[in-house]
Design a protein around this motif. Structure first.
Motif, mmCIF file in Angstrom:
data_model
loop_
_atom_site.group_PDB
_atom_site.id
_atom_site.type_symbol
_atom_site.label_atom_id
_atom_site.label_comp_id
_atom_site.label_asym_id
_atom_site.label_seq_id
_atom_site.Cartn_x
_atom_site.Cartn_y
_atom_site.Cartn_z
ATOM 1 N N SER A 147 -5.798 13.793 -2.584
ATOM 2 C CA SER A 147 -6.196 12.831 -2.962
ATOM 3 C C SER A 147 -7.132 12.024 -2.079
ATOM 4 O O SER A 147 -7.732 10.821 -2.004
ATOM 5 N N GLY A 148 -7.288 12.685 -0.980
ATOM 6 C CA GLY A 148 -8.298 12.200 0.019
ATOM 7 C C GLY A 148 -7.807 11.173 1.032
ATOM 8 O O GLY A 148 -8.350 10.454 1.676
ATOM 9 N N GLN A 149 -6.364 11.030 0.935
ATOM 10 C CA GLN A 149 -5.660 9.929 1.793
ATOM 11 C C GLN A 149 -5.120 10.849 2.819
ATOM 12 O O GLN A 149 -3.733 10.666 3.317
ATOM 13 N N GLU A 201 3.020 1.499 0.638
ATOM 14 C CA GLU A 201 2.780 2.930 0.334
ATOM 15 C C GLU A 201 4.020 3.519 -0.402
ATOM 16 O O GLU A 201 5.065 3.200 0.125
ATOM 17 N N GLY A 254 -10.747 16.736 -1.308
ATOM 18 C CA GLY A 254 -9.868 15.406 -0.489
ATOM 19 C C GLY A 254 -10.197 15.676 1.032
ATOM 20 O O GLY A 254 -11.158 15.594 1.648
ATOM 21 N N ASP A 255 -9.031 15.831 1.662
ATOM 22 C CA ASP A 255 -9.009 16.256 3.180
ATOM 23 C C ASP A 255 -8.391 17.599 3.404
ATOM 24 O O ASP A 255 -7.179 17.653 3.444
ATOM 25 N N ASP A 315 -1.129 9.851 -7.501
ATOM 26 C CA ASP A 315 -2.303 9.657 -6.805
ATOM 27 C C ASP A 315 -3.206 10.734 -7.031
ATOM 28 O O ASP A 315 -4.489 10.960 -6.551
ATOM 29 N N LEU A 331 -1.438 13.682 -0.993
ATOM 30 C CA LEU A 331 -2.118 12.831 -0.191
ATOM 31 C C LEU A 331 -3.312 13.555 0.350
ATOM 32 O O LEU A 331 -4.410 13.064 0.333
ATOM 33 N N SER A 354 -8.820 4.908 -9.162
ATOM 34 C CA SER A 354 -8.882 5.340 -7.474
ATOM 35 C C SER A 354 -9.525 6.621 -7.306
ATOM 36 O O SER A 354 -10.211 6.900 -6.231
ATOM 37 N N GLN A 363 -2.482 9.445 5.947
ATOM 38 C CA GLN A 363 -1.355 9.172 5.655
ATOM 39 C C GLN A 363 -0.305 10.491 5.552
ATOM 40 O O GLN A 363 0.937 10.072 5.522
ATOM 41 N N ARG A 373 -12.821 7.036 -4.938
ATOM 42 C CA ARG A 373 -13.130 7.899 -3.761
ATOM 43 C C ARG A 373 -14.156 8.744 -3.984
ATOM 44 O O ARG A 373 -14.910 9.018 -2.980
#
Lengths: 365, 279
Positions: A332-334, A163, A249-250, A171, A329, A124, A337, A128
């Motif tokens: 991990s680029g999520q 989730e 990621g973010d 993650d 999160l 995963s 969430q 990404r």
């Protein structure tokens, strides 16, 4: 609030903490640990072997080669990709169709076969990174039909899983795990140990009394300590993130989470400092205070299936839990969430600030 | 400048300060004398806004100490009974920090360092300072805002004679500049030397208040101890005609070696009033 006074208190404390050998060690410890662990595990954790097949030229090849910690092996037959993944000489296999780049440009949604064995975490993460690389090539969100295949799927895993509430370390790779851990340590130590120490020392050495007979008020002093706690927490966390390539990621949500957790932990530190009047009491209790504060964060990272909600629900209310959740999160680029964690931390900070104000009013009375 | 009216402070029902009523005029050096635990520090803490009175009223420069605390703060300076300085910071940094709180410039810091004789040691950390140097720095800190009222809580306690003398000289010079000084001490000679008026405090109450001279005259004995050349000692009263005649005869005969007046010290007055020592 007298801003001049608060800034003077913050400036004095910022320098004074560096002159205090004990506090200096506490400030530097998480940064030092992050560097040490980052150095020790950087080579071993992220070197992902990727077997790659393309029937013709593609710019994606160079993009994958440019990825951090990816070792790329180009093969001439798509079956060889599967064989390499199967025998373990590659963790991930990528098979592209003919004219992948051209189809991508024509928005024809080309297939992309992604093969991995039984480590969905690595897959995963790689997927990404791959999507980001393709977006870099096409200049817009990729329209690619990713066909993932697990050669030996692990028991119990599968699509449609909701989730997870716990287990956020799954993650992120080990490097990310350590970043989250050291950031949590930095904000807890700075907020809940350095800040109360600075406040209790003022009470213990009676310098607070000297400040309070000047035009400075207790609220101004508290705001100064809040400022210095925030600065140390943000500097430490920022350094840990920067030195360990944590702004991936973010990054925006990661930064927001760090700002909010720094605020929450510093406010907790001020409440602790307000309750304790001498250094020996603080030294006696600091260990008992820090451990329960950090424990939810550590537990947030591990799967807790089957554990009673009576235990897990209070854990989720703790700021360090939301830090680990939000930051994991984000890394991990999520990040999408992670907003709920940011909101929870914001509400908790507001409640903690109200509690600090209430304790100040009580003191004044 | 300072006025109190029936000021009371209780700690958990125990009375620490009991119905204090006094007035200190502007520019006066006022001594608040009493043994440890008499209520001196509690009184200073109330007057400087660190502690709320249980009952009664007090004002500084006509500002109420409870309701108008913010207006009083710029007018006062406090030297605490303990040496509450930032030990890891230099003398200059200590003063600079408090100067920032008062909103006064660096020139004032340098001027005060020179005034208390610490300019050459200004860069050194407080932890290497002697008690006397720390005390001088505390006085400099209290003077940063050029206070109208200076509270000094046992400023010479624990100092060697030379350091104590230096502090007393500083207080004397402050009295000459028109600063109102509220001094607590249990050193009677110090109060005698420095204060225009003193109040004796015992168990939270003022038991006597006047100039040191008046107190000594009121409570002292009008006697003299005379030692003659044969080694004999005699106690003579100034109010007895027979003693005056004896003294005249000894003087005429050249027998007198020394004469010691028996004027009471402030400590004698205190013991006479309370029946206890000033410890």
């Amino acid at each position: 609030m007298n801003l001049r006074v608060s800034l003077s208190v913050a400036r004095k404390d910022f320098i004074d903490a560096l002159r205090n050998a004990r506090l200096l060690v506490v400030i530097l410890m998480p940064i030092g640990f992050s560097l040490l662990y980052g150095y020790l595990f950087r080579e071993s954790i992220n070197e992902t072997e990727v077997a790659f097949y393309t029937p013709d030229e593609t710019e994606l090849l160079a993009a994958i080669q440019a990825m951090d910690n990816v070792s790329l092996t180009s093969v001439t037959d798509p079956r060889e990709v599967e064989a390499k993944v199967d025998n373990g000489s590659a963790a991930i296999g990528v098979i592209l169709p003919a004219e992948f780049d051209a189809k991508l440009r024509r928005d024809e949604q080309p297939d992309l076969d992604l093969i991995f064995k039984d480590d969905p975490e690595i897959a995963s993460g790689f997927q990404r990174a791959l999507m980001q690389a393709i977006e870099g090539l096409s200049g817009r969100p990729p329209i690619v039909n990713v066909v993932s295949r697990t050669l030996h799927p692990a028991q119990g895993s599968g699509e449609g899983t909701s989730e997870p509430i716990f287990g956020f370390f799954e993650d992120i790779q080990l490097q990310g795990y350590f970043i989250v851990l050291w950031v949590m340590m930095a904000v807890t130590m700075n907020g809940c140990f350095i800040v109360p120490t600075l406040l209790v020392e003022e009470k213990d050495h009676k310098t607070l009394a000297a400040i309070l007979v000047t035009p400075a008020g207790y609220f101004d002093v508290i705001m100064g300590k809040l400022l210095v706690g925030l600065i140390y927490s943000l500097l430490s966390s920022g350094l840990i993130m920067f030195l360990n390539d944590g702004f991936t990621g973010d990054p925006l949500i990661s930064i927001l989470i760090i700002v909010l957790i720094s605020l929450a932990m510093t406010l907790i530190g001020l409440l602790i400092g307000g309750l304790i009047d001498n250094m020996s009491t603080l030294n006696t209790w600091s260990g008992f205070i820090l451990l329960p504060l950090m424990l939810p964060g550590i537990l947030a990272g591990v799967p807790m299936e089957g554990v009673s909600p009576l235990l897990t629900t209070p854990l989720q209310a703790m700021p360090t839990f939301q830090l680990v959740r939000g930051l994991a999160l984000g890394l991990s680029g999520q990040g999408g969430q992670a907003w709920s964690s940011a909101v929870i931390l914001l509400v908790e900070s507001a409640l903690l600030f109200a509690a600090v104000l209430w304790s100040l009013r009580r003191r004044e009375a | 400048m300072i006025q109190t009216e029936s000021l009371v402070r209780k700690y958990n029902g125990v009375v620490a300060v009991d119905q204090l009523t006094f007035r200190v005029e502007a520019g006066e050096v006022f001594g608040f004398l009493g043994p440890n635990g008499a209520g001196k520090t509690t009184t200073i803490m109330m007057l400087t806004g660190q502690l709320r009175p249980t009952s009664g009223k007090a004002s500084i420069a006509e500002y109420d100490i409870v309701k108008q605390r913010a207006k009083i703060k710029p007018l006062i300076g406090v030297v605490f009974e303990y040496q509450n300085l930032y030990e890891r910071m230099s003398a200059r940094d200590n003063l600079t920090f408090f100067a920032q709180l008062h909103g006064v410039g660096k020139n004032r810091v340098e001027a005060l360092l020179e005034q208390v004789g610490l300019q050459d040691r200004a860069k050194e950390k407080i932890k290497v300072f002697s008690n006397g140097m720390k005390q001088r720095l505390l006085i400099a800190r209290a003077l940063l805002n050029e206070p109208k009222v200076l509270f000094l809580d046992e400023p010479t306690r624990g100092l060697d004679p030379a350091a104590a003398r230096a502090i007393r000289e500083t207080i004397e010079s402050l009295g000459e500049t028109g600063t109102t000084v509220f001094l607590t001490t249990h050193y009677m000679e110090e109060a005698d030397q420095l204060c225009r008026r003193v109040a004796f405090l015992s168990e939270g109450k003022i038991i006597a208040m006047d100039t040191p001279r008046n107190l000594k005259l009121k409570y002292g004995e009008r006697k003299a101890r005379v030692i003659l050349d044969d080694g004999s000692e005699h106690l003579l009263s100034f109010d007895e005609a027979a003693d005056a005649a004896r003294m005249e005869q000894w003087m005429r005969d050249g027998k007198v070696l020394t004469v010691h007046s028996m004027e009471a010290s402030l400590e004698d007055v205190f013991i006479q009033l309370t029946g206890r020592m000033l410890l």
